[in-house]
Design a protein around this motif. Structure first.
Motif, PDB file in Angstrom:
ATOM      1  N   ILE A   8      -2.317   6.116 -42.314  1.00 59.64           N
ATOM      2  CA  ILE A   8      -3.184   7.025 -41.571  1.00 59.64           C
ATOM      3  C   ILE A   8      -2.956   6.822 -40.072  1.00 59.64           C
ATOM      4  CG2 ILE A   8      -5.572   7.712 -41.130  1.00 59.64           C
ATOM      5  CD1 ILE A   8      -4.600   8.283 -43.994  1.00 59.64           C
ATOM      6  N   ASP A   9      -2.763   7.960 -39.344  1.00 62.02           N
ATOM      7  CA  ASP A   9      -2.457   7.881 -37.910  1.00 62.02           C
ATOM      8  C   ASP A   9      -3.684   8.003 -37.016  1.00 62.02           C
ATOM      9  OD1 ASP A   9       0.261   7.620 -38.419  1.00 62.02           O
ATOM     10  OD2 ASP A   9       0.526   9.789 -38.574  1.00 62.02           O
ATOM     11  N   SER A  10      -4.723   8.694 -37.525  1.00 60.77           N
ATOM     12  CA  SER A  10      -5.894   8.927 -36.680  1.00 60.77           C
ATOM     13  C   SER A  10      -7.113   9.169 -37.555  1.00 60.77           C
ATOM     14  CB  SER A  10      -5.661  10.135 -35.768  1.00 60.77           C
ATOM     15  OG  SER A  10      -5.498  11.311 -36.564  1.00 60.77           O
ATOM     16  N   GLU A  11      -8.251   9.285 -36.900  1.00 60.17           N
ATOM     17  CA  GLU A  11      -9.487   9.545 -37.641  1.00 60.17           C
ATOM     18  C   GLU A  11      -9.436  10.923 -38.282  1.00 60.17           C
ATOM     19  OE1 GLU A  11     -14.316   9.256 -37.049  1.00 60.17           O
ATOM     20  OE2 GLU A  11     -12.961   8.255 -35.658  1.00 60.17           O
ATOM     21  N   ASP A  64      -6.732  12.461 -39.230  1.00 56.72           N
ATOM     22  CA  ASP A  64      -5.787  12.344 -40.347  1.00 56.72           C
ATOM     23  C   ASP A  64      -6.487  11.740 -41.571  1.00 56.72           C
ATOM     24  OD1 ASP A  64      -3.478  12.328 -41.828  1.00 56.72           O
ATOM     25  OD2 ASP A  64      -2.704  10.470 -40.940  1.00 56.72           O
ATOM     26  N   TYR A  65      -7.340  10.752 -41.320  1.00 56.39           N
ATOM     27  CA  TYR A  65      -8.089  10.107 -42.407  1.00 56.39           C
ATOM     28  C   TYR A  65      -8.985  11.114 -43.122  1.00 56.39           C
ATOM     29  CZ  TYR A  65     -11.597   7.127 -44.672  1.00 56.39           C
ATOM     30  OH  TYR A  65     -12.455   6.553 -45.578  1.00 56.39           O
ATOM     31  N   THR A  69      -6.206  -2.832 -44.451  1.00 59.01           N
ATOM     32  CA  THR A  69      -6.109  -3.054 -43.010  1.00 59.01           C
ATOM     33  C   THR A  69      -5.106  -4.174 -42.746  1.00 59.01           C
ATOM     34  OG1 THR A  69      -7.972  -4.605 -43.053  1.00 59.01           O
ATOM     35  CG2 THR A  69      -8.492  -2.287 -42.703  1.00 59.01           C
ATOM     36  N   PRO A 107     -11.952   1.281 -37.091  1.00 60.35           N
ATOM     37  CA  PRO A 107     -11.001   2.291 -36.587  1.00 60.35           C
ATOM     38  C   PRO A 107     -10.059   2.758 -37.692  1.00 60.35           C
ATOM     39  CG  PRO A 107     -10.488   0.098 -35.718  1.00 60.35           C
ATOM     40  CD  PRO A 107     -11.814   0.001 -36.369  1.00 60.35           C
ATOM     41  N   LYS A 108      -9.729   4.034 -37.663  1.00 61.21           N
ATOM     42  CA  LYS A 108      -8.930   4.638 -38.732  1.00 61.21           C
ATOM     43  C   LYS A 108      -7.430   4.568 -38.468  1.00 61.21           C
ATOM     44  CE  LYS A 108     -12.851   6.147 -40.545  1.00 61.21           C
ATOM     45  NZ  LYS A 108     -13.818   5.684 -39.525  1.00 61.21           N
ATOM     46  N   LYS A 109      -7.061   4.384 -37.232  1.00 57.80           N
ATOM     47  CA  LYS A 109      -5.641   4.414 -36.882  1.00 57.80           C
ATOM     48  C   LYS A 109      -4.925   3.169 -37.395  1.00 57.80           C
ATOM     49  CE  LYS A 109      -2.464   5.042 -33.009  1.00 57.80           C
ATOM     50  NZ  LYS A 109      -2.318   5.217 -31.540  1.00 57.80           N
ATOM     51  N   GLY A 110      -3.790   3.389 -38.048  1.00 57.06           N
ATOM     52  CA  GLY A 110      -2.955   2.285 -38.507  1.00 57.06           C
ATOM     53  C   GLY A 110      -3.328   1.716 -39.866  1.00 57.06           C
TER      54      GLY A 110
END
Length: 643
Positions: free
Chosen positions: A587-590, A592-593, A613, A630-633
């Motif tokens: 997932i790249d961003s919120e 995207d999530y 994570t 955080p959703k990124k990564g």
């Protein structure tokens, strides 16, 4: 004169008859009083024993501690301080003839009771528990036993100035570490599975070895030693191994066959099993003296690791019986000690012997046995610290001590009190300090990250395999034996367990569990698991599948408990049935999530499961969202049709 003599003769006959009647009545009344006293004593022992067991459960201490203290209180302490005529409240053997167990009756009872206790212990030994520590356990019961035998023997000889024979009889008796006291101690300490398995297996397997060594030394003393004893000892040792293992193995398979063929009605199952255990013990003893303990342990191990369909029922019955027998035994054996025997230990030599055995001999045996093993130094330290002695040491010490006293062997009066000192001292020490010591040396699991999955269906097995590949400890439980069998074939740790059984929380191998996930097909089972075991196994989180009714009504009252936000057992099962694979998507961003999650929810045969994570940290979807991380990564894990 003739008439007068006849009258006197009649009077004499009547008086003689009256005397006989009075004597018979006196004997009858005496017997009745003795029977009544015995009945009251036996009832008192059972009541006090069960009370001690409750106290032990309430305060989370080994039951042996209050049991021995009660036995000493109603026995030697009562005789010395509480009664005017110096009699005990409970007298197992009085004047060698009377009492609850006259003659050698007490020791026959102790032998039979110990056989049942060890059989029950053997039933709990599972091969899967020792995949990583099997060699360590083997060395502990061989090398470790040798170190204890010779080390404690030398100490007893030089500290108490006992003969070599009596010293080595004492050291042979304290080889054993009691499973009845180790289990309650470990139950309250979250430890890595391997540590618990080592201590549990050692405690059960070492009992017959300690008994065997003690018997050989006892026979050596009885026959007066000599060169001829070596050949006799080797012969006896071979006979014990031969008959003990063969009887145990043969009758275990025979009993399994008979039970599985349903040749025994259900209501006779437990009593037939009990009678078989006693039969095996007695028959093995007839062929080779002291091989009975080995026979019942082998029998229990074979049954516990075999294909016995009614194993759980057998375990429940034997566990209840063991609790009762342990309660009776420890009170009886403690009460049988005399204050004169205890006063022999009232000096500095006792303290020195105790601490040298605990602080030098036990650690030396453990470190030699665990050399080049996978255990860490801190784990070896903890195993060294936890070595409480139990019922086998106490029971056989009472038996041999009394027999040698009757034979007039010098120093025999020290055997029973010295062994009881080690038993009571090690139990008291370990019960009060084991948890603290685990924290000090660093084996206490602050973050129990093991995962317990309730339900072992195909979906559960797929999820468990994924988590296990991430080096997580995963345990599957289910009442369906075919599911468990399939899980074991896949290399998963799985057990047949009825979730409604209370003994689930008593399993010391589950002490490192910190997550509870209920994935069974029954909503009632899932809710019951969360409500009753969340505090025990859900330290870091407890989750269940949402029910079909909750999906329809969109009732998200328990959203933080849900394993998946919107998918019930049927959705999960269908996704696994058609697409039995787990996929990962980064997932790249919120945004995207949210889009990915929406896509998975709209795709009928895909179910989001976890978020991974950094550091392979796995979180359930609802857990991840509640923490607002955080959703990124992150990596989203799902099952079903690939998107």
């Amino acid at each position: 004169d003739v008439e007068r003599s006849r009258g006197l003769g009649d009077v004499y006959k009547r008086q003689k008859l009256n005397f006989r009647l009075l004597l018979s009545l006196t004997i009858f009344c005496t017997l009745e009083i003795n029977i009544l006293i015995d009945m009251l004593e036996l009832a008192g022992i059972i009541i006090l024993g069960i009370l001690a067991q409750w106290v032990a459960w309430r305060f989370k201490i080994p039951a042996i501690l209050p049991l021995i203290l009660i036995g000493l209180l109603v026995g030697p302490i009562a005789a010395e301080f509480l009664t005017d005529d110096k009699t005990k409240y409970i007298e197992p053997i009085w004047n060698g003839t009377y009492g609850l167990f006259p003659g050698d009756g007490l020791y026959y009872f102790v032998s039979l009771a110990i056989s049942i206790i060890l059989f029950e212990g053997g039933l709990t030994l599972k091969r899967d528990e020792i995949k990583n520590v099997g060699p360590v356990i083997t060395k502990l019961i061989t090398l470790g036993s040798s170190v204890t035998f010779f080390g404690a023997g030398f100490l007893a000889h030089y500290i108490f100035d006992l003969s070599w024979e009596i010293s080595f009889l004492f050291s042979g008796l304290i080889i054993v570490t009691g499973p009845t006291v180790i289990t309650p101690i470990l139950r309250n300490i979250p430890l890595r599975k391997d540590i618990s398995a080592v201590l549990k297996w050692e405690g059960i397997l070492i009992d017959p070895i300690g008994a065997l060594v003690a018997v050989l030394v006892f026979e050596f003393i009885s026959v007066g030693g000599g060169s001829g004893f070596t050949k006799t000892a080797l012969t006896e040792f071979g006979k014990i191994l031969l008959f003990g293992t063969s009887f145990g193995f043969t009758f275990a398979h025979a009993l399994t066959f008979v039970i599985n063929k349903k040749w025994i009605p259900h209501y006779l199952l437990n009593v037939v099993s009990l009678s078989t255990v006693l039969f095996v013990f007695v028959e093995s003893e007839i062929f080779a003296h002291e091989s009975g303990l080995l026979a019942v342990v082998v029998m229990g191990m074979v049954l516990g690791n075999g294909k016995l369909k009614n194993l759980k029922e057998l375990l429940y019955f034997k566990e209840s019986l063991s609790v009762l027998l342990i309660s009776i035994l420890f009170i009886l054996l403690s009460a049988n000690i005399n204050m004169v025997d205890l006063m022999l230990l009232y000096n500095w030599k006792t303290v020195l012997l105790f601490f040298l055995i605990v602080l030098i001999i036990r650690p030396l045996g453990v470190f030699i046995s665990t050399y080049k093993s996978n255990l860490k130094f801190k784990e070896k330290l903890f195993i060294s610290w936890v070595g409480p002695r139990g019922i086998v040491a106490a029971g056989i010490a009472s038996l041999f001590g009394s027999k040698l006293l009757k034979q007039g062997v010098e120093g025999a009066e020290y055997i029973t009190p010295l062994v009881f000192m080690i038993v009571l001292g090690t139990v008291l020490l370990n019960a009060t300090t084991a948890r603290l010591f685990a924290k000090i040396v660093g084996v206490f699991l602050k973050n129990s990250d093991g995962i317990l999955i309730v339900g072992a269906s195909k979906a559960s097995r797929l999820i468990a395999n994924y988590l296990q590949n991430l080096e997580k400890r995963v345990v599957l439980i289910d009442a369906n034996s075919s599911f468990i069998e399939e899980s074991n074939k896949q290399g998963l740790e799985a057990y047949v367990v009825n979730i409604y059984d209370d003994d689930l929380t008593d399993n010391i191998e589950l002490n490192d569990i910190g997550y509870l996930i209920a994935l069974s097909g029954s909503d009632a089972v899932n809710k019951f698991a969360i409500n009753n075991f969340a505090t025990t196994f859900g330290e870091h989180g407890s989750f269940r599948l949402i029910s079909a009714e909750e999906v329809k009504s969109q009732d998200y009252k328990y959203k933080n408990q849900f394993f998946t936000p919107k998918d019930d057992y049927i959705n999960l099962s269908e996704a696994v049935r058609d697409f039995p694979n787990l996929y990962e998507i980064i997932i790249d961003s919120e945004e995207d999530y949210k889009q990915t999650l929406e896509k998975l929810h709209n795709q009928l045969e895909s179910v989001p499961l976890f978020v991974k994570t950094t550091g392979n940290n796995i979180l359930v979807i609802t857990e991840f969202e509640s923490k607002k991380l955080p959703k990124k990564g992150i990596t989203l894990i799902y099952v079903g049709q690939k998107i």
